[in-house]
Motif scaffolding. Structure first.
Motif, PDB file in Angstrom:
ATOM      1  N   VAL A 111       0.560  -0.858  -9.068  1.00  0.00           N
ATOM      2  CA  VAL A 111       1.319  -1.399  -7.938  1.00  0.00           C
ATOM      3  C   VAL A 111       2.794  -1.077  -8.132  1.00  0.00           C
ATOM      4  O   VAL A 111       3.329  -1.199  -9.239  1.00  0.00           O
ATOM      5  N   ASP A 137       6.208  -3.480  -4.123  1.00  0.00           N
ATOM      6  CA  ASP A 137       5.075  -4.313  -3.719  1.00  0.00           C
ATOM      7  C   ASP A 137       4.964  -5.556  -4.595  1.00  0.00           C
ATOM      8  O   ASP A 137       4.587  -6.635  -4.131  1.00  0.00           O
ATOM      9  N   LEU A 167      -3.261  -8.225  -3.189  1.00  0.00           N
ATOM     10  CA  LEU A 167      -2.475  -7.178  -3.833  1.00  0.00           C
ATOM     11  C   LEU A 167      -3.351  -6.348  -4.763  1.00  0.00           C
ATOM     12  O   LEU A 167      -3.252  -5.118  -4.802  1.00  0.00           O
ATOM     13  N   SER A 190      -5.585  -4.095  -2.792  1.00  0.00           N
ATOM     14  CA  SER A 190      -4.810  -2.988  -2.241  1.00  0.00           C
ATOM     15  C   SER A 190      -4.567  -1.914  -3.288  1.00  0.00           C
ATOM     16  O   SER A 190      -4.695  -0.719  -3.026  1.00  0.00           O
ATOM     17  N   SER A 191      -4.229  -2.353  -4.512  1.00  0.00           N
ATOM     18  CA  SER A 191      -3.938  -1.377  -5.565  1.00  0.00           C
ATOM     19  C   SER A 191      -5.190  -0.624  -5.975  1.00  0.00           C
ATOM     20  O   SER A 191      -5.147   0.572  -6.251  1.00  0.00           O
ATOM     21  N   GLY A 218       4.006  -1.776   1.880  1.00  0.00           N
ATOM     22  CA  GLY A 218       3.353  -2.534   0.819  1.00  0.00           C
ATOM     23  C   GLY A 218       2.421  -3.604   1.334  1.00  0.00           C
ATOM     24  O   GLY A 218       1.444  -3.323   2.002  1.00  0.00           O
ATOM     25  N   LEU A 219       2.743  -4.861   1.037  1.00  0.00           N
ATOM     26  CA  LEU A 219       1.855  -5.972   1.367  1.00  0.00           C
ATOM     27  C   LEU A 219       1.553  -6.065   2.854  1.00  0.00           C
ATOM     28  O   LEU A 219       0.463  -6.447   3.243  1.00  0.00           O
ATOM     29  N   THR A 267      -1.431  -4.152   3.773  1.00  0.00           N
ATOM     30  CA  THR A 267      -2.705  -4.584   3.205  1.00  0.00           C
ATOM     31  C   THR A 267      -3.148  -5.930   3.737  1.00  0.00           C
ATOM     32  O   THR A 267      -4.260  -6.357   3.491  1.00  0.00           O
TER      33      THR A 267
END
Length: 232
Positions: free
Chosen positions: A124, A128, A174, A177-178, A197-198, A201
């Motif tokens: 990440v 993020d 998170l 997402s990663s 970033g967030l 997601t």
């Protein structure tokens, strides 16, 4: 006849005296139990415990004065019951304060744990991670507000639980997402859909939704507290 009336009067006075003795004894017992309950609260400071015990002593003294001035056994019993009720309220308030302090400590510990887990993620970006930790802070602040507005220990615990679950959700989003970005190609950002970033997601969206729910919870708790106070 005068002797009979005198005997009856003496008997009545004796009954009143016995009632006063019992009422006073009941007050002393209630005060002792209440102070033990205060001492058992693990999150109150020494100063807070001392203040609660002082309030118990004041309520007990006032009730004893009322008992002493009672002219009937019923009045003595009523004065004692009122005093014991006031003492119980002191314990209830102190117990709620203790529960709120415990809930806040749990929230702080959870936030620190989640942030540590976020920092440990190797796939990440720093941006993020910062966004995720900011989301955790927002949830933490809202959950603390809900805890502090809680009218009962159960409400404080519920607000704390909701806040901790929301923090977990930020981390889960998170992490998901990663993991997804490490196994699939990342499309370049477009002006219409920036890669932020967030937000891309759903992590920040989820945190915002939970934040809104906690804010609504705060409002409901405050309203409930005001309604209860107005009925007293």
């Amino acid at each position: 006849m005068d002797g009979v009336y005198s005997d009856l009067a003496a008997q009545d006075q004796g009954n009143v005296d016995l009632a006063k003795d019992k009422a006073t004894s009941d007050l002393d017992k209630a005060a002792a139990v209440a102070k033990d309950a205060i001492d058992a609260l693990q999150n109150l400071s020494a100063e807070e415990k001392a203040a609660a015990k002082t309030a118990i002593d004041q309520a007990t003294t006032a009730a004893k004065d009322a008992v002493s001035g009672a002219s009937t056994a019923a009045d003595a019993a009523a004065a004692s019951a009122a005093g014991q009720s006031t003492v119980a309220e002191v314990v209830t308030d102190a117990t709620l304060r203790d529960a709120k302090l415990a809930a806040v400590k749990e929230l702080d510990a959870k936030a620190a744990s989640v942030k540590k887990a976020i920092d440990a993620l190797t796939t990440v970006s720093e941006a993020d991670k910062a966004a995720a930790k900011a989301a955790v802070d927002r949830v933490l602040a809202a959950a603390k507000e809900a805890v502090n507005a809680a009218p009962a220990a159960a409400d404080a615990n519920a607000a704390s639980k909701a806040g901790k679950l929301a923090m977990d959700d930020v981390l889960i989003k998170l992490t998901s997402s990663s993991e997804g970005s490490s196994t699939s190609a990342v499309k370049p950002a477009s002006p219409e859909q920036p890669n932020n970033g967030l937000a891309s997601t759903g992590g920040e969206i989820q945190a915002a939704l939970v934040l809104g729910m906690l804010v609504l919870c705060v409002g409901a708790l405050v309203l409930s507290t005001r309604l209860r106070a107005s009925r007293r």
